[in-house]
Design a protein around this motif. Structure first.
Motif, mmCIF file in Angstrom:
data_model
loop_
_atom_site.group_PDB
_atom_site.id
_atom_site.type_symbol
_atom_site.label_atom_id
_atom_site.label_comp_id
_atom_site.label_asym_id
_atom_site.label_seq_id
_atom_site.Cartn_x
_atom_site.Cartn_y
_atom_site.Cartn_z
ATOM 1 N N PHE A 188 1.193 9.445 -5.713
ATOM 2 C CA PHE A 188 1.309 10.854 -5.330
ATOM 3 C C PHE A 188 2.527 11.532 -5.934
ATOM 4 N N PHE A 189 3.673 10.887 -5.848
ATOM 5 C CA PHE A 189 4.867 11.510 -6.397
ATOM 6 C C PHE A 189 4.869 11.428 -7.924
ATOM 7 N N GLY A 190 4.235 10.399 -8.481
ATOM 8 C CA GLY A 190 4.096 10.323 -9.938
ATOM 9 C C GLY A 190 3.240 11.457 -10.477
ATOM 10 N N ALA A 191 2.176 11.796 -9.767
ATOM 11 C CA ALA A 191 1.340 12.930 -10.183
ATOM 12 C C ALA A 191 2.134 14.225 -10.135
ATOM 13 N N SER A 192 2.949 14.371 -9.119
ATOM 14 C CA SER A 192 3.779 15.571 -9.010
ATOM 15 C C SER A 192 4.783 15.641 -10.159
ATOM 16 N N VAL A 193 5.415 14.530 -10.463
ATOM 17 C CA VAL A 193 6.374 14.498 -11.577
ATOM 18 C C VAL A 193 5.673 14.828 -12.896
ATOM 19 N N LEU A 194 4.468 14.299 -13.092
ATOM 20 C CA LEU A 194 3.726 14.597 -14.318
ATOM 21 C C LEU A 194 3.410 16.090 -14.434
ATOM 22 N N TRP A 195 3.075 16.725 -13.318
ATOM 23 C CA TRP A 195 2.829 18.167 -13.354
ATOM 24 C C TRP A 195 4.103 18.925 -13.714
ATOM 25 N N PHE A 196 5.227 18.520 -13.147
ATOM 26 C CA PHE A 196 6.491 19.186 -13.466
ATOM 27 C C PHE A 196 6.870 18.977 -14.932
ATOM 28 N N VAL A 197 6.685 17.761 -15.433
ATOM 29 C CA VAL A 197 7.028 17.463 -16.826
ATOM 30 C C VAL A 197 6.145 18.247 -17.788
ATOM 31 N N ALA A 236 0.816 -1.211 0.000
ATOM 32 C CA ALA A 236 0.000 0.000 0.000
ATOM 33 C C ALA A 236 0.855 1.269 0.000
ATOM 34 N N PHE A 237 1.880 1.308 0.834
ATOM 35 C CA PHE A 237 2.714 2.508 0.891
ATOM 36 C C PHE A 237 3.486 2.748 -0.410
ATOM 37 N N PRO A 238 4.145 1.743 -0.980
ATOM 38 C CA PRO A 238 4.814 2.002 -2.261
ATOM 39 C C PRO A 238 3.857 2.431 -3.378
ATOM 40 N N LEU A 239 2.652 1.862 -3.389
ATOM 41 C CA LEU A 239 1.680 2.249 -4.402
ATOM 42 C C LEU A 239 1.253 3.709 -4.220
ATOM 43 N N MET A 240 1.009 4.126 -2.980
ATOM 44 C CA MET A 240 0.630 5.518 -2.742
ATOM 45 C C MET A 240 1.776 6.466 -3.046
ATOM 46 N N ILE A 241 2.998 6.071 -2.740
ATOM 47 C CA ILE A 241 4.161 6.896 -3.080
ATOM 48 C C ILE A 241 4.243 7.057 -4.593
ATOM 49 N N LEU A 242 4.060 5.977 -5.310
ATOM 50 C CA LEU A 242 4.094 6.029 -6.770
ATOM 51 C C LEU A 242 2.997 6.941 -7.316
ATOM 52 N N ALA A 288 4.034 19.026 -2.254
ATOM 53 C CA ALA A 288 3.864 19.390 -0.844
ATOM 54 C C ALA A 288 2.723 18.596 -0.204
ATOM 55 N N LEU A 289 1.616 18.462 -0.919
ATOM 56 C CA LEU A 289 0.495 17.687 -0.392
ATOM 57 C C LEU A 289 0.852 16.203 -0.276
ATOM 58 N N ALA A 290 1.626 15.692 -1.214
ATOM 59 C CA ALA A 290 2.042 14.291 -1.156
ATOM 60 C C ALA A 290 2.922 14.042 0.059
ATOM 61 N N VAL A 291 3.874 14.929 0.305
ATOM 62 C CA VAL A 291 4.759 14.769 1.467
ATOM 63 C C VAL A 291 3.950 14.865 2.762
ATOM 64 N N ALA A 292 3.053 15.850 2.839
ATOM 65 C CA ALA A 292 2.252 16.018 4.056
ATOM 66 C C ALA A 292 1.331 14.811 4.274
ATOM 67 N N PHE A 293 0.642 14.372 3.238
ATOM 68 C CA PHE A 293 -0.300 13.273 3.389
ATOM 69 C C PHE A 293 0.415 11.973 3.718
ATOM 70 N N LEU A 294 1.497 11.665 3.016
ATOM 71 C CA LEU A 294 2.211 10.419 3.283
ATOM 72 C C LEU A 294 2.898 10.449 4.644
ATOM 73 N N GLY A 295 3.351 11.612 5.071
ATOM 74 C CA GLY A 295 3.905 11.735 6.423
ATOM 75 C C GLY A 295 2.850 11.469 7.476
ATOM 76 N N TRP A 296 1.672 12.076 7.290
ATOM 77 C CA TRP A 296 0.577 11.848 8.236
ATOM 78 C C TRP A 296 0.155 10.386 8.223
ATOM 79 N N LEU A 297 0.059 9.788 7.038
ATOM 80 C CA LEU A 297 -0.370 8.404 6.927
ATOM 81 C C LEU A 297 0.622 7.457 7.600
ATOM 82 N N THR A 298 1.901 7.723 7.440
ATOM 83 C CA THR A 298 2.923 6.904 8.092
ATOM 84 C C THR A 298 2.817 7.028 9.605
#
Length: 177
Positions: A128-137, A120-126, A149-159
């Motif tokens: 959230f951070f994949g969406a961020s990379v797509l926005w940057f690209v 679950a955690f690797p999938l959510m990392i992929l 920023a939202l990905a880091v905050a949400f995954l930190g809270w979830l952990t």
């Protein structure tokens, strides 16, 4: 008559544990969100979709409670009271049947939590951070930064929440022994 006796094992039931209240809260939250996003002109679509989503949420909660009740050997309406007792870290019940039911619920929850953690955690990392990379690209630095920023905050809270819940389950398991 036996079911009524078992239903009264954990008398700490609250109005917010009722499926009708959960459904109404889900309906109100989803309807509000849909009206804000889609506008007030789409009120019929918002109402229908919010009703369907709230029915789905009630179905999921009901199915989870039944599964937990089956795992712990208690009534589905008693599961929220046992969860509250586990999460608040209160003393374990005195009655041996209640202790046994709570120990079974703790064991079941901890097994599910640890079993699903590896994927679950690797999938959510992929995601959230994949969406961020797509926005940057795509060239949108502002959207990529907000998503990151939202990905880091949400995954930190979830952990933090996952580790805290696992710790509370372990503490209750030790208290039940």
């Amino acid at each position: 008559m036996r079911r009524r006796e078992r239903h009264d094992e954990f008398p700490d039931r609250r109005w917010r544990d009722r499926l009708s209240v959960i459904g109404l809260v889900a309906l109100a939250a989803n309807l509000t969100f849909r009206l804000i996003v889609d506008g007030f002109d789409a009120w019929l679509y918002a109402l229908i979709s919010a009703a369907l989503v709230s029915l789905w949420i009630v179905h999921l909660v009901r199915r989870r409670r039944r599964q937990d009740a089956r795992d712990s050997g208690t009534a589905p309406d008693d599961v929220p009271a046992m969860e509250r007792r586990i999460l608040k870290g209160g003393p374990p019940p005195e009655d041996p049947r209640q202790r046994e039911a709570m120990a079974a619920l703790v064991e079941s929850r901890q097994r599910l939590l640890r079993r699903n953690r590896w994927w679950a955690f690797p999938l959510m990392i992929l995601i959230f951070f994949g969406a961020s990379v797509l926005w940057f690209v795509s060239g949108s630095v502002a959207a990529g930064s907000w998503t990151l920023a939202l990905a880091v905050a949400f995954l930190g809270w979830l952990t933090w929440f996952n580790l805290r819940f696992d710790r509370r389950l372990t503490q209750m398991r030790h208290r039940l022994r």
